[in-house]
Design an enzyme around this catalytic site. Structure first.
Site, PDB file in Angstrom:
ATOM      1  N   HIS A 127      -1.456  -2.182  14.666  1.00 45.37           N
ATOM      2  CA  HIS A 127      -1.449  -1.166  13.657  1.00 45.37           C
ATOM      3  C   HIS A 127      -2.857  -0.664  13.292  1.00 45.37           C
ATOM      4  O   HIS A 127      -2.999   0.394  12.691  1.00 45.37           O
ATOM      5  CB  HIS A 127      -0.748  -1.771  12.419  1.00 45.37           C
ATOM      6  CG  HIS A 127      -0.927  -1.110  11.117  1.00 45.37           C
ATOM      7  ND1 HIS A 127      -1.251  -1.747   9.951  1.00 45.37           N
ATOM      8  CD2 HIS A 127      -0.803   0.198  10.801  1.00 45.37           C
ATOM      9  CE1 HIS A 127      -1.318  -0.903   8.965  1.00 45.37           C
ATOM     10  NE2 HIS A 127      -1.058   0.287   9.429  1.00 45.37           N
ATOM     11  N   HIS A 138       0.804  -1.224   0.000  1.00 46.46           N
ATOM     12  CA  HIS A 138       0.000   0.000   0.000  1.00 46.46           C
ATOM     13  C   HIS A 138       0.840   1.279   0.000  1.00 46.46           C
ATOM     14  O   HIS A 138       0.748   2.135   0.870  1.00 46.46           O
ATOM     15  CB  HIS A 138      -1.132  -0.002   1.043  1.00 46.46           C
ATOM     16  CG  HIS A 138      -0.774  -0.209   2.499  1.00 46.46           C
ATOM     17  ND1 HIS A 138       0.218   0.459   3.142  1.00 46.46           N
ATOM     18  CD2 HIS A 138      -1.360  -0.987   3.440  1.00 46.46           C
ATOM     19  CE1 HIS A 138       0.245   0.114   4.414  1.00 46.46           C
ATOM     20  NE2 HIS A 138      -0.695  -0.778   4.615  1.00 46.46           N
ATOM     21  N   GLU A 188      -6.095  -6.885   9.258  1.00 46.08           N
ATOM     22  CA  GLU A 188      -5.702  -6.394   7.929  1.00 46.08           C
ATOM     23  C   GLU A 188      -5.515  -7.590   6.997  1.00 46.08           C
ATOM     24  O   GLU A 188      -5.119  -8.684   7.418  1.00 46.08           O
ATOM     25  CB  GLU A 188      -4.430  -5.532   8.009  1.00 46.08           C
ATOM     26  CG  GLU A 188      -4.206  -4.790   6.699  1.00 46.08           C
ATOM     27  CD  GLU A 188      -3.200  -3.627   6.779  1.00 46.08           C
ATOM     28  OE1 GLU A 188      -2.543  -3.446   7.816  1.00 46.08           O
ATOM     29  OE2 GLU A 188      -3.103  -2.898   5.765  1.00 46.08           O
ATOM     30  N   TYR A 223      10.316  -0.172   8.025  1.00 39.69           N
ATOM     31  CA  TYR A 223       8.971  -0.646   8.385  1.00 39.69           C
ATOM     32  C   TYR A 223       8.356   0.277   9.444  1.00 39.69           C
ATOM     33  O   TYR A 223       7.195   0.682   9.335  1.00 39.69           O
ATOM     34  CB  TYR A 223       9.080  -2.080   8.920  1.00 39.69           C
ATOM     35  CG  TYR A 223       7.753  -2.723   9.208  1.00 39.69           C
ATOM     36  CD1 TYR A 223       7.065  -3.420   8.225  1.00 39.69           C
ATOM     37  CD2 TYR A 223       7.179  -2.620  10.466  1.00 39.69           C
ATOM     38  CE1 TYR A 223       5.842  -3.994   8.484  1.00 39.69           C
ATOM     39  CE2 TYR A 223       5.956  -3.195  10.736  1.00 39.69           C
ATOM     40  CZ  TYR A 223       5.292  -3.889   9.748  1.00 39.69           C
ATOM     41  OH  TYR A 223       4.077  -4.456  10.012  1.00 39.69           O
ATOM     42  N   HIS A 257       5.411 -10.231  10.163  1.00 37.70           N
ATOM     43  CA  HIS A 257       6.238 -10.005   8.963  1.00 37.70           C
ATOM     44  C   HIS A 257       7.706 -10.148   9.349  1.00 37.70           C
ATOM     45  O   HIS A 257       8.128  -9.652  10.401  1.00 37.70           O
ATOM     46  CB  HIS A 257       6.066  -8.582   8.419  1.00 37.70           C
ATOM     47  CG  HIS A 257       4.692  -8.257   7.920  1.00 37.70           C
ATOM     48  ND1 HIS A 257       4.156  -8.805   6.776  1.00 37.70           N
ATOM     49  CD2 HIS A 257       3.758  -7.409   8.394  1.00 37.70           C
ATOM     50  CE1 HIS A 257       2.943  -8.309   6.582  1.00 37.70           C
ATOM     51  NE2 HIS A 257       2.674  -7.464   7.541  1.00 37.70           N
ATOM     52  N   ASP A 265       1.849  -6.959  13.601  1.00 33.22           N
ATOM     53  CA  ASP A 265       2.721  -6.070  12.818  1.00 33.22           C
ATOM     54  C   ASP A 265       3.938  -5.558  13.607  1.00 33.22           C
ATOM     55  O   ASP A 265       4.996  -5.283  13.026  1.00 33.22           O
ATOM     56  CB  ASP A 265       1.933  -4.853  12.328  1.00 33.22           C
ATOM     57  CG  ASP A 265       1.090  -5.149  11.091  1.00 33.22           C
ATOM     58  OD1 ASP A 265       1.300  -6.193  10.452  1.00 33.22           O
ATOM     59  OD2 ASP A 265       0.217  -4.320  10.773  1.00 33.22           O
ATOM     60  N   ASP A 280      -3.513  -8.677   4.843  1.00 30.39           N
ATOM     61  CA  ASP A 280      -2.278  -9.461   4.665  1.00 30.39           C
ATOM     62  C   ASP A 280      -2.181 -10.576   5.703  1.00 30.39           C
ATOM     63  O   ASP A 280      -1.373 -11.490   5.564  1.00 30.39           O
ATOM     64  CB  ASP A 280      -1.023  -8.571   4.682  1.00 30.39           C
ATOM     65  CG  ASP A 280      -0.991  -7.570   5.810  1.00 30.39           C
ATOM     66  OD1 ASP A 280      -2.048  -7.178   6.320  1.00 30.39           O
ATOM     67  OD2 ASP A 280       0.131  -7.168   6.189  1.00 30.39           O
ATOM     68  N   HIS A 322      -4.848  -9.621  14.106  1.00 27.56           N
ATOM     69  CA  HIS A 322      -4.927  -8.395  13.308  1.00 27.56           C
ATOM     70  C   HIS A 322      -5.755  -8.674  12.060  1.00 27.56           C
ATOM     71  O   HIS A 322      -5.500  -9.644  11.350  1.00 27.56           O
ATOM     72  CB  HIS A 322      -3.503  -7.948  12.950  1.00 27.56           C
ATOM     73  CG  HIS A 322      -3.415  -6.678  12.183  1.00 27.56           C
ATOM     74  ND1 HIS A 322      -4.422  -5.737  12.147  1.00 27.56           N
ATOM     75  CD2 HIS A 322      -2.412  -6.166  11.417  1.00 27.56           C
ATOM     76  CE1 HIS A 322      -4.047  -4.716  11.384  1.00 27.56           C
ATOM     77  NE2 HIS A 322      -2.834  -4.959  10.933  1.00 27.56           N
TER      78      HIS A 322
HETATM   79 FE1  FEO Z   1      -1.356  -4.013   9.448  1.00 32.26          FE
HETATM   80 FE2  FEO Z   1       0.721  -6.533   8.260  1.00 32.26          FE
HETATM   81  O1  FEO Z   1      -0.888  -5.561   8.480  1.00 32.26           O
END
Ligand code: FEO
Length: 396
Positions: free
Chosen positions: A141, A21, A77, A188, A221, A160, A79, A75
């Site tokens: 996040h 994004h 989101e 990041y 991640h 995250d 991903d 989370h």
């Molecule tokens: Fe806020 Fe890796 O998603």
């Protein structure tokens, strides 16, 4: 990949991703999911939708996926949750857990016909022979975000937080070169967590009160932290503090090299005044690289030619992006060349003011091509910003 006696990494590696994004992910990324082999086998998070088969294959190499009892979504989101509907369908878990906001967010994303059980901050979940507890980390996040902590092995599943976009075959941070970890971790933080720095600071202050014996930090991640985990916590404290240094980021674009000539003269003035200029022409620098550089900078100097009564589109793009990241403790200035109207410099100053950047010098406009006198003014602007930086920056 085994993480502790009972925890396995079962995520996916995205070697291809270059745009998260709007963030240039030059080294790809991973979507980490974790399997806890407890009495109640538990999956922590899933992966981005196109990678769900990869995750299910990894799970299948350990257990029959239908043996999974619980899924925990730290989370919402996409991903980390994009693979959730297929995973639920494949696994048929007894229960799915998320924070209260996570339960709502997952419902609003996927319109599932399964209940998502909401868990509260501090609540514990028995996995039979182990215990999982939850720490709400609202806005880190997203509003739904939470950490999960497994008492067995002291594993903090931090979604995250403490992550980075880094595809690698190594799963642990101590197997990766420190300079890569430092750069990708900072990038990041700058591009994902910077606007939430006050919450990061508060969370880090609360960590001792949580009474968790953290041996491993397993983010969603990048690599897993199992050695010297204090280092990544210290880095977060430093990044969240945004203590200015003598670095002055000069970000600009140019049409016919006039604004570029101005930038070079400003850079020389900054260096002569004791600052450390970092010139970032937008023809060569991505907005997310600029964000990374300002993480530890003390000054942000922005230049743009005026085109059709506006700042150059690339400069507008970068400023919009940076404004959203809410960097703090910066001084700055604006500059640019123009032909007849010259609105860009004022427009940049307006955005810098909205960003709470303290303007250290009057904006400098030069008509068409800078002559020696104009370049001397640019040099002086650089010196002026450097002098202010020397006053504001508590550094050698
Ligand atoms: Fe806020 Fe890796 O998603």
């Amino acid at each position: 990949m085994q993480v502790t006696d009972s925890v396995y990494w079962v995520g996916a590696i995205d070697w291809v991703l270059r745009d998260f994004h709007g963030y240039l992910t030059g080294r790809g990324t991973t979507y980490n999911a974790y399997l806890i082999l407890a009495d109640k086998i538990t999956l922590i998070d899933t992966v981005k939708a196109p990678f769900v088969d990869e995750m299910l294959r990894r799970i299948g190499s350990l257990i029959d996926p239908t043996d999974i009892a619980y899924i925990v979504s730290n989370h919402a989101e996409l991903d980390h949750s994009g693979g959730l509907p297929v995973t639920i369908e494949t696994v048929g878990p007894e229960k799915i857990f998320a924070s209260t906001r996570g339960a709502n967010a997952l419902g609003e994303h996927f319109h599932l016909d399964r209940e998502i059980v909401p868990v509260e901050n501090g609540e514990s979940l028995s996995l039979g022979n182990m215990n999982l507890s939850f720490v709400e980390t609202r806005m880190l996040h997203w509003p739904d975000s939470m950490f999960s902590y497994l008492d067995e092995g002291g594993v903090l599943f931090s979604q995250d937080a403490f992550g980075m976009h880094l595809a690698s075959s190594e799963r642990f941070a101590d197997e990766i070169a420190p300079d890569i970890l430092e750069y990708e971790g900072a990038k990041y933080y700058a591009n994902i967590l910077l606007p939430l720095s006050s919450l990061v600071t508060r969370l880090l202050q609360q960590v001792p009160e949580l009474g968790l014996d953290i041996e491993v930090i397993a983010p969603d991640h990048g690599p897993i932290w199992r050695e010297d985990i204090g280092n990544i916590l210290d880095s977060y404290a430093q990044w969240a503090g945004q203590t200015p240094t003598k670095k002055a980021v000069v970000v600009y674009d140019t049409m016919w090299q006039s604004t570029a000539l101005m930038a070079q003269a400003i850079g020389e003035g900054l260096a002569a005044g004791g600052a450390i200029p970092k010139l970032m022409p937008l023809g060569a620098a991505h907005r997310s690289d600029v964000a990374t550089e300002i993480l530890d900078a003390g000054a942000l100097v922005v230049g743009s030619p005026t085109m059709n009564n506006n700042m150059f589109p690339t400069v507008a793009d970068t400023l919009t992006y940076l404004k959203g990241l809410k960097p703090r403790n910066l001084i700055g200035a604006a500059f640019g060349s123009y032909g007849w109207s010259g609105e860009a410099v004022g427009q940049i100053e307006e955005v810098l003011t909205q960003m709470k950047v303290d303007l250290a010098a009057e904006g400098l406009k030069v008509k068409y091509v800078p002559d020696d006198n104009a370049l001397a003014q640019c040099y002086a602007l650089g010196q002026q910003v450097a002098a202010k930086l020397n006053e504001t920056c508590d550094c050698e």
